[in-house]
Write a protein that holds these residues in place. Sequence first.
Motif, PDB file in Angstrom:
ATOM      1  N   GLU A  52      40.329 -26.341  -6.942  1.00  0.00           N
ATOM      2  CA  GLU A  52      40.493 -24.896  -7.093  1.00  0.00           C
ATOM      3  C   GLU A  52      41.167 -24.596  -8.424  1.00  0.00           C
ATOM      4  O   GLU A  52      42.174 -25.218  -8.775  1.00  0.00           O
ATOM      5  CB  GLU A  52      41.327 -24.329  -5.948  1.00  0.00           C
ATOM      6  CG  GLU A  52      41.457 -22.818  -5.990  1.00  0.00           C
ATOM      7  CD  GLU A  52      42.205 -22.265  -4.787  1.00  0.00           C
ATOM      8  OE1 GLU A  52      41.547 -21.757  -3.869  1.00  0.00           O
ATOM      9  OE2 GLU A  52      43.449 -22.367  -4.775  1.00  0.00           O
ATOM     10  N   ARG A  56      42.466 -21.283 -10.882  1.00  0.00           N
ATOM     11  CA  ARG A  56      42.716 -19.850 -11.035  1.00  0.00           C
ATOM     12  C   ARG A  56      42.881 -19.548 -12.522  1.00  0.00           C
ATOM     13  O   ARG A  56      43.628 -20.236 -13.225  1.00  0.00           O
ATOM     14  CB  ARG A  56      43.948 -19.422 -10.233  1.00  0.00           C
ATOM     15  CG  ARG A  56      43.722 -19.605  -8.728  1.00  0.00           C
ATOM     16  CD  ARG A  56      44.838 -19.053  -7.878  1.00  0.00           C
ATOM     17  NE  ARG A  56      44.538 -19.254  -6.458  1.00  0.00           N
ATOM     18  CZ  ARG A  56      43.841 -18.426  -5.706  1.00  0.00           C
ATOM     19  NH1 ARG A  56      43.366 -17.294  -6.239  1.00  0.00           N
ATOM     20  NH2 ARG A  56      43.600 -18.678  -4.436  1.00  0.00           N
ATOM     21  N   ASN A  62      37.478 -30.650  -3.467  1.00  0.00           N
ATOM     22  CA  ASN A  62      38.433 -29.655  -2.978  1.00  0.00           C
ATOM     23  C   ASN A  62      39.237 -29.095  -4.152  1.00  0.00           C
ATOM     24  O   ASN A  62      40.458 -28.948  -4.097  1.00  0.00           O
ATOM     25  CB  ASN A  62      39.362 -30.282  -1.938  1.00  0.00           C
ATOM     26  CG  ASN A  62      40.118 -29.244  -1.144  1.00  0.00           C
ATOM     27  OD1 ASN A  62      39.675 -28.102  -0.982  1.00  0.00           O
ATOM     28  ND2 ASN A  62      41.287 -29.620  -0.657  1.00  0.00           N
ATOM     29  N   ASP A  70      33.645 -28.370  -4.599  1.00  0.00           N
ATOM     30  CA  ASP A  70      33.875 -29.532  -3.749  1.00  0.00           C
ATOM     31  C   ASP A  70      32.668 -30.449  -3.773  1.00  0.00           C
ATOM     32  O   ASP A  70      31.524 -30.010  -3.595  1.00  0.00           O
ATOM     33  CB  ASP A  70      34.158 -29.083  -2.306  1.00  0.00           C
ATOM     34  CG  ASP A  70      34.555 -30.252  -1.414  1.00  0.00           C
ATOM     35  OD1 ASP A  70      35.262 -31.157  -1.895  1.00  0.00           O
ATOM     36  OD2 ASP A  70      34.140 -30.256  -0.233  1.00  0.00           O
ATOM     37  N   TYR A 121      30.501 -24.432  -3.593  1.00  0.00           N
ATOM     38  CA  TYR A 121      30.943 -23.725  -4.792  1.00  0.00           C
ATOM     39  C   TYR A 121      31.348 -22.311  -4.393  1.00  0.00           C
ATOM     40  O   TYR A 121      30.635 -21.640  -3.645  1.00  0.00           O
ATOM     41  CB  TYR A 121      29.824 -23.656  -5.831  1.00  0.00           C
ATOM     42  CG  TYR A 121      29.213 -25.002  -6.156  1.00  0.00           C
ATOM     43  CD1 TYR A 121      29.725 -25.786  -7.180  1.00  0.00           C
ATOM     44  CD2 TYR A 121      28.142 -25.494  -5.411  1.00  0.00           C
ATOM     45  CE1 TYR A 121      29.182 -27.032  -7.461  1.00  0.00           C
ATOM     46  CE2 TYR A 121      27.600 -26.738  -5.683  1.00  0.00           C
ATOM     47  CZ  TYR A 121      28.119 -27.504  -6.710  1.00  0.00           C
ATOM     48  OH  TYR A 121      27.586 -28.733  -6.975  1.00  0.00           O
ATOM     49  N   GLU A 122      32.494 -21.854  -4.886  1.00  0.00           N
ATOM     50  CA  GLU A 122      32.950 -20.495  -4.625  1.00  0.00           C
ATOM     51  C   GLU A 122      33.462 -19.881  -5.914  1.00  0.00           C
ATOM     52  O   GLU A 122      34.096 -20.574  -6.738  1.00  0.00           O
ATOM     53  CB  GLU A 122      34.084 -20.470  -3.595  1.00  0.00           C
ATOM     54  CG  GLU A 122      33.689 -20.947  -2.214  1.00  0.00           C
ATOM     55  CD  GLU A 122      34.859 -20.976  -1.234  1.00  0.00           C
ATOM     56  OE1 GLU A 122      34.636 -21.285  -0.048  1.00  0.00           O
ATOM     57  OE2 GLU A 122      36.005 -20.693  -1.664  1.00  0.00           O
ATOM     58  N   TYR A 178      36.191 -22.487  -6.996  1.00  0.00           N
ATOM     59  CA  TYR A 178      36.405 -23.582  -6.057  1.00  0.00           C
ATOM     60  C   TYR A 178      35.160 -24.466  -6.081  1.00  0.00           C
ATOM     61  O   TYR A 178      34.030 -23.973  -5.991  1.00  0.00           O
ATOM     62  CB  TYR A 178      36.649 -23.058  -4.642  1.00  0.00           C
ATOM     63  CG  TYR A 178      36.756 -24.159  -3.598  1.00  0.00           C
ATOM     64  CD1 TYR A 178      37.957 -24.829  -3.374  1.00  0.00           C
ATOM     65  CD2 TYR A 178      35.636 -24.546  -2.855  1.00  0.00           C
ATOM     66  CE1 TYR A 178      38.056 -25.839  -2.430  1.00  0.00           C
ATOM     67  CE2 TYR A 178      35.722 -25.564  -1.909  1.00  0.00           C
ATOM     68  CZ  TYR A 178      36.930 -26.206  -1.703  1.00  0.00           C
ATOM     69  OH  TYR A 178      37.031 -27.216  -0.775  1.00  0.00           O
ATOM     70  N   ARG A 238      38.946 -16.937  -9.709  1.00  0.00           N
ATOM     71  CA  ARG A 238      39.101 -18.218  -9.007  1.00  0.00           C
ATOM     72  C   ARG A 238      37.764 -18.944  -8.952  1.00  0.00           C
ATOM     73  O   ARG A 238      36.713 -18.337  -8.750  1.00  0.00           O
ATOM     74  CB  ARG A 238      39.621 -17.974  -7.589  1.00  0.00           C
ATOM     75  CG  ARG A 238      39.594 -19.177  -6.654  1.00  0.00           C
ATOM     76  CD  ARG A 238      40.056 -18.788  -5.259  1.00  0.00           C
ATOM     77  NE  ARG A 238      39.805 -19.855  -4.294  1.00  0.00           N
ATOM     78  CZ  ARG A 238      38.711 -19.982  -3.562  1.00  0.00           C
ATOM     79  NH1 ARG A 238      37.729 -19.084  -3.695  1.00  0.00           N
ATOM     80  NH2 ARG A 238      38.580 -20.978  -2.709  1.00  0.00           N
ATOM     81  N   ARG A 246      29.899 -17.615  -2.185  1.00  0.00           N
ATOM     82  CA  ARG A 246      29.962 -19.004  -1.716  1.00  0.00           C
ATOM     83  C   ARG A 246      28.548 -19.574  -1.657  1.00  0.00           C
ATOM     84  O   ARG A 246      27.607 -18.914  -1.175  1.00  0.00           O
ATOM     85  CB  ARG A 246      30.608 -19.080  -0.332  1.00  0.00           C
ATOM     86  CG  ARG A 246      30.701 -20.514   0.247  1.00  0.00           C
ATOM     87  CD  ARG A 246      31.339 -20.490   1.625  1.00  0.00           C
ATOM     88  NE  ARG A 246      31.315 -21.796   2.283  1.00  0.00           N
ATOM     89  CZ  ARG A 246      32.300 -22.680   2.251  1.00  0.00           C
ATOM     90  NH1 ARG A 246      33.420 -22.396   1.581  1.00  0.00           N
ATOM     91  NH2 ARG A 246      32.214 -23.836   2.886  1.00  0.00           N
TER      92      ARG A 246
END
Length: 373
Positions: free
Chosen positions: A17, A19, A15, A8, A76-77, A6, A4, A90
């Motif tokens: 995301e 996968r 926002n 933003d 950022y994740e 993420y 995953r 994160r």
Amino acid sequence: MLKRIYIDNYKCLINFELRLQELTLLVGRNGVGKTAVLDAVYALRRLLEGRSRVTDREVFPPSTLTRWQEREVQVYEVDIELGEEQFAYRLEVEHNRRVRQARIRREVLGANGRPLFEFELGNVQLYRDDHSLGPTFTSDWKESALARVAVDKHNTRLCSFLEFMRNVLVCRLNPTGFAAEAAGEDQILARDGSNFVDWYRHLLQERQDLAYKYTQVMREVLDGLRGFQLEKIGIDTRALVSVFGDRDNTQAYTFNELSDGQRVLTVLYALISLTTDSGQMIFLDEPVNFVGLSEIQPWLISLNDACGTSIPQAVLASHHPEILDYLGADRAILLSRDEAGPTRVEPLSEKVKHLAGNEFLRLSQVIARGWEG
């Protein structure tokens, strides 16, 4: 593998995301954010290598903030699966547009829901592999504190995450910029592939067992090829030479004497054959530019066979019909956006089945008709 992402407040990604599978295809019209995704992944890798500061042009300068927002924090994740371990990372980057500066406000890493590393407001708290409290120290806000952690027997899990991220290759190959000579060795292939010969030289030193296999593969790809040689042309400089012909009549060509397509194929197959079991994950932006139609599918078959076995994962961003139709809707993710809005994500397979109805259509035909949007 990277499960995953993420992002933003980075360019058109708000926002956002995504996968990923073992082999994922990003599709969508020009300007929807496919390259922005790869840019963000590349920036994270550069930061976690410990060679770049957060404001460097190729990482997260203030110009990467979303234009139509006033928020000055980017997030950022990444979630990664390594064996039985589930890592969650994160990063929060705080900008000051007025003075064009940025700093890392927060950076955290956990495994299986428990902490391994925490950085906040200049202070670091390390945790050991068993999640017990480790040492604390202060760190520079403008670079990744995680990247500065020294290898130790008590933080092997943290180091395995860093090794994975540092093995991510993000490329948009540009053969006109490929150098024909190597003055040294590079562990990472450059974004445009320009240092391929330096990277190839490094790989041969590290994995000589793969050189013969790679040569055999390339003999099937480039008509008349006998093999490659790194010829010494100075004290430390080597030139990559391709030898063509039969046993009685051979001709040597330097790497820059090959056609653009031949050079791109040389790099594309090296990404598969010479990274075997090295843990390197591949992000490729329009990989088959310059490549002939009959040459694309054999490479895709090789990539498909390698993903999940000798290569952990690959992500392609492409408009090319051969790639669209070979990988198909089940492995494609559609990126879309309004003219000046954020990027949206949706799986493509169900939408394509609905639009195509009972008529048999290839994915490229669906997209050519504009039905994907």
